[in-house]
Design a protein around this motif. Structure first.
Motif, PDB file in Angstrom:
ATOM      1  N   ASN A 318       3.129 162.669  12.328  1.00 19.36           N
ATOM      2  CA  ASN A 318       2.891 163.853  11.854  1.00 19.36           C
ATOM      3  C   ASN A 318       2.207 165.063  12.665  1.00 19.36           C
ATOM      4  OD1 ASN A 318       4.022 163.434   9.273  1.00 19.36           O
ATOM      5  ND2 ASN A 318       2.295 162.041   8.798  1.00 19.36           N
ATOM      6  N   MET A 319       1.818 164.498  13.951  1.00 16.87           N
ATOM      7  CA  MET A 319       1.079 165.435  14.712  1.00 16.87           C
ATOM      8  C   MET A 319       1.676 166.779  14.862  1.00 16.87           C
ATOM      9  SD  MET A 319      -0.941 164.402  18.186  1.00 16.87           S
ATOM     10  CE  MET A 319      -1.441 163.033  17.478  1.00 16.87           C
ATOM     11  N   GLY A 320       0.916 167.820  14.675  1.00 20.45           N
ATOM     12  CA  GLY A 320       1.722 169.011  15.046  1.00 20.45           C
ATOM     13  C   GLY A 320       2.709 169.685  13.790  1.00 20.45           C
ATOM     14  N   LYS A 321       2.985 168.951  12.872  1.00 23.13           N
ATOM     15  CA  LYS A 321       3.748 169.444  11.835  1.00 23.13           C
ATOM     16  C   LYS A 321       2.890 170.027  10.559  1.00 23.13           C
ATOM     17  CE  LYS A 321       7.349 165.642  12.522  1.00 23.13           C
ATOM     18  NZ  LYS A 321       7.764 164.544  11.654  1.00 23.13           N
ATOM     19  N   ASP A 322       3.384 171.103  10.047  1.00 21.66           N
ATOM     20  CA  ASP A 322       2.780 171.691   8.953  1.00 21.66           C
ATOM     21  C   ASP A 322       2.622 170.664   7.801  1.00 21.66           C
ATOM     22  OD1 ASP A 322       2.917 174.030  10.252  1.00 21.66           O
ATOM     23  OD2 ASP A 322       4.847 174.716   9.403  1.00 21.66           O
ATOM     24  N   GLU A 323       1.678 170.931   6.788  1.00 24.03           N
ATOM     25  CA  GLU A 323       1.197 169.682   5.847  1.00 24.03           C
ATOM     26  C   GLU A 323       2.471 169.611   4.760  1.00 24.03           C
ATOM     27  OE1 GLU A 323      -0.462 167.252   3.601  1.00 24.03           O
ATOM     28  OE2 GLU A 323      -1.328 168.288   5.367  1.00 24.03           O
ATOM     29  N   GLU A 324       3.354 170.752   4.586  1.00 24.07           N
ATOM     30  CA  GLU A 324       4.615 170.304   3.643  1.00 24.07           C
ATOM     31  C   GLU A 324       5.635 169.582   4.253  1.00 24.07           C
ATOM     32  OE1 GLU A 324       5.141 174.573   5.348  1.00 24.07           O
ATOM     33  OE2 GLU A 324       3.458 173.425   4.400  1.00 24.07           O
ATOM     34  N   LYS A 325       5.448 169.511   5.727  1.00 20.35           N
ATOM     35  CA  LYS A 325       6.584 168.620   6.275  1.00 20.35           C
ATOM     36  C   LYS A 325       6.142 167.313   6.989  1.00 20.35           C
ATOM     37  CE  LYS A 325       9.051 172.743   8.233  1.00 20.35           C
ATOM     38  NZ  LYS A 325       9.570 173.365   9.460  1.00 20.35           N
ATOM     39  N   ARG A 326       4.722 166.981   6.556  1.00 17.38           N
ATOM     40  CA  ARG A 326       4.353 165.716   6.736  1.00 17.38           C
ATOM     41  C   ARG A 326       4.875 164.547   5.823  1.00 17.38           C
ATOM     42  NH1 ARG A 326      -1.765 166.759   8.673  1.00 17.38           N
ATOM     43  NH2 ARG A 326      -1.195 168.490  10.421  1.00 17.38           N
ATOM     44  N   LYS A 327       5.162 163.399   6.376  1.00 19.92           N
ATOM     45  CA  LYS A 327       5.513 162.240   5.465  1.00 19.92           C
ATOM     46  C   LYS A 327       4.263 161.765   5.093  1.00 19.92           C
ATOM     47  CE  LYS A 327       9.905 162.569   4.936  1.00 19.92           C
ATOM     48  NZ  LYS A 327      10.907 162.251   3.884  1.00 19.92           N
ATOM     49  N   HIS A 328       4.054 161.114   3.891  1.00 20.84           N
ATOM     50  CA  HIS A 328       3.262 160.385   3.151  1.00 20.84           C
ATOM     51  C   HIS A 328       3.774 158.989   2.974  1.00 20.84           C
ATOM     52  CE1 HIS A 328       0.448 164.003   3.112  1.00 20.84           C
ATOM     53  NE2 HIS A 328       1.549 164.538   2.779  1.00 20.84           N
ATOM     54  N   ILE A 329       3.601 158.176   4.099  1.00 20.15           N
ATOM     55  CA  ILE A 329       4.482 156.735   3.786  1.00 20.15           C
ATOM     56  C   ILE A 329       3.465 155.664   3.672  1.00 20.15           C
ATOM     57  CG2 ILE A 329       5.871 155.245   5.224  1.00 20.15           C
ATOM     58  CD1 ILE A 329       7.364 157.742   4.362  1.00 20.15           C
TER      59      ILE A 329
END
Length: 395
Positions: A318-329
């Motif tokens: 998730n590094m460098g990705k906007d919050e809405e594009k981050r996966k919560h796995i």
């Protein structure tokens, strides 16, 4: 016939209830505190009629808290340790209110009001768990003839309260699509810790629950047919690697055989070879029970350890990705990933149900009422193509 007398400014009745067959002593039923002689007579007449009909119940003075302890001791001899723990946790919501009350004094109104109150604080699933536990407790008390009226009967489930207006939140899917899964497994291969790739690849390709994965032994793998036999699940409530328990799977349908990709079988073979080397190196402390996914001492990894390893990799991904594009796995997300990819591959729903170990096909259907966008687009395109001639006539 009842004896009615005045005592300390109020009235009481005394009824002979016959001889106790065990103690051989004559029993008496007494109750005082009536304001009038007539009230005492009417209550005594009702009790005498119940004795005559055989429906009289001498309600217990045992507190709700003491009875719950007895019930849990009874229940734990008949249920899995995970179920006992869940019931114990749920019962605390009722103990908070009635621990010191006589169990016979808890009324239907009190029970309904308590569940209604809790429904404003907790989720529907948790409320269902609390009510199921309460029903089991009072049903057992009724069976032991400790209460005359069961307060859980005629219970009405409350309507769960939600905000009428909520801010629209962008949906973040809690599973990988095929591209994301490839990215993640490459990350596990190149930057993962010992065993990360084989653990997460097995989860993603098999759809096993995390407890089912951790319970796997070498004997559960058929290397000739590339199949995994699921017959047990790992349980460890305290996350102490030496205090785990093996339980029967979640449902009858969970006992199954899952075909697995040769790629994953190859990873498992390589992993077993590594385990042999570790066992030899750590032979003085190695605890060998044949489990596949273990720490360096041979104990199955606690679920929390798998979760921590996963979050380490997700932090990198998730590094460098906007919050809405981050996966919560989470570890369970790989099960969702597996089912969604099976749907995309046009695997029949009945086969998906079998592989997932769902006893009820509705469970499979409900998990992915929202399929992946790729499948949605494909479905819309196929449907439009199928009805193209009809559409042309209507235009």
């Amino acid at each position: 016939m009842a004896s009615i007398r005045e005592k300390n400014g109020s009235w009481e009745y005394i009824i002979s209830a016959g001889k106790d067959p065990v103690t051989k002593k004559y029993n008496k039923i007494t109750k005082s505190g009536f304001r009038t002689k007539t009230a005492a007579k009417e209550e005594a007449r009702r009790i005498e009629e119940e004795l005559k009909q055989g429906t009289y119940v001498k309600e217990s003075k045992m507190t709700f808290g003491d009875f719950v302890k007895q019930w849990i001791a009874h229940y734990e001899k008949r249920a899995k340790v995970s179920s006992v723990r869940a019931r114990s946790i749920a019962s605390k919501r009722l103990l908070d209110e009635w621990e010191h009350y006589p169990i016979s004094s808890i009324t239907h109104l009190m029970y309904q009001q308590r569940i209604d109150e809790l429904s404003t604080q907790f989720s529907r699933n948790y409320i269902d768990s609390i009510h199921s536990t309460g029903r089991m407790i009072f049903n057992h008390a009724e069976k032991l003839v400790l209460i005359k009226h069961n307060p859980t009967k005629h219970f009405e489930k409350p309507r769960m309260i939600t905000d009428e207006v909520t801010e629209k939140v962008k949906e973040v899917k809690n599973f990988f699509d095929s591209v994301e899964l490839t990215e993640f497994l490459l990350l596990a291969k190149n930057k993962g810790l010992r065993g990360d790739l084989v653990i997460f690849a097995t989860l993603a390709y098999s759809g096993l629950r995390i407890g089912e994965l951790l319970a796997l032994k070498k004997s559960d793998i058929n290397f000739k047919t590339n199949e995994i036999s699921v017959t047990k699940t790992y349980y460890n409530s305290r996350n102490n690697k030496k205090e785990f328990t093996l339980l029967t799977p979640k449902t009858k349908g969970s006992i199954r055989v899952v075909e697995i990709d040769p790629f994953v079988i190859g990873l498992i073979k390589g992993h077993i070879k590594q385990l042999k080397e570790e066992k030899l190196k750590n032979r003085k402390i190695y605890h060998d029970e044949g489990f596949l996914f273990v720490d360096v001492e041979g104990y199955p990894m606690p679920i929390k350890m798998i979760a921590v390893r996963l979050q380490r990799l997700m932090k990198i991904m998730n590094m460098g990705k906007d919050e809405e594009k981050r996966k919560h796995i989470t570890p369970h997300s790989f099960r969702h990933t597996n089912i969604s990819l099976l749907i995309e591959a046009n695997i029949p729903i009945g086969e998906i149900q079998r592989r997932a170990g769902h006893t009820d096909i509705n469970t499979t259907m409900n998990i992915y009422t929202h399929m992946t966008q790729q499948t949605k687009d494909k479905s819309a395109s196929l449907f439009s193509s199928h009805l193209s001639s009809l559409t042309a006539k209507l235009q």
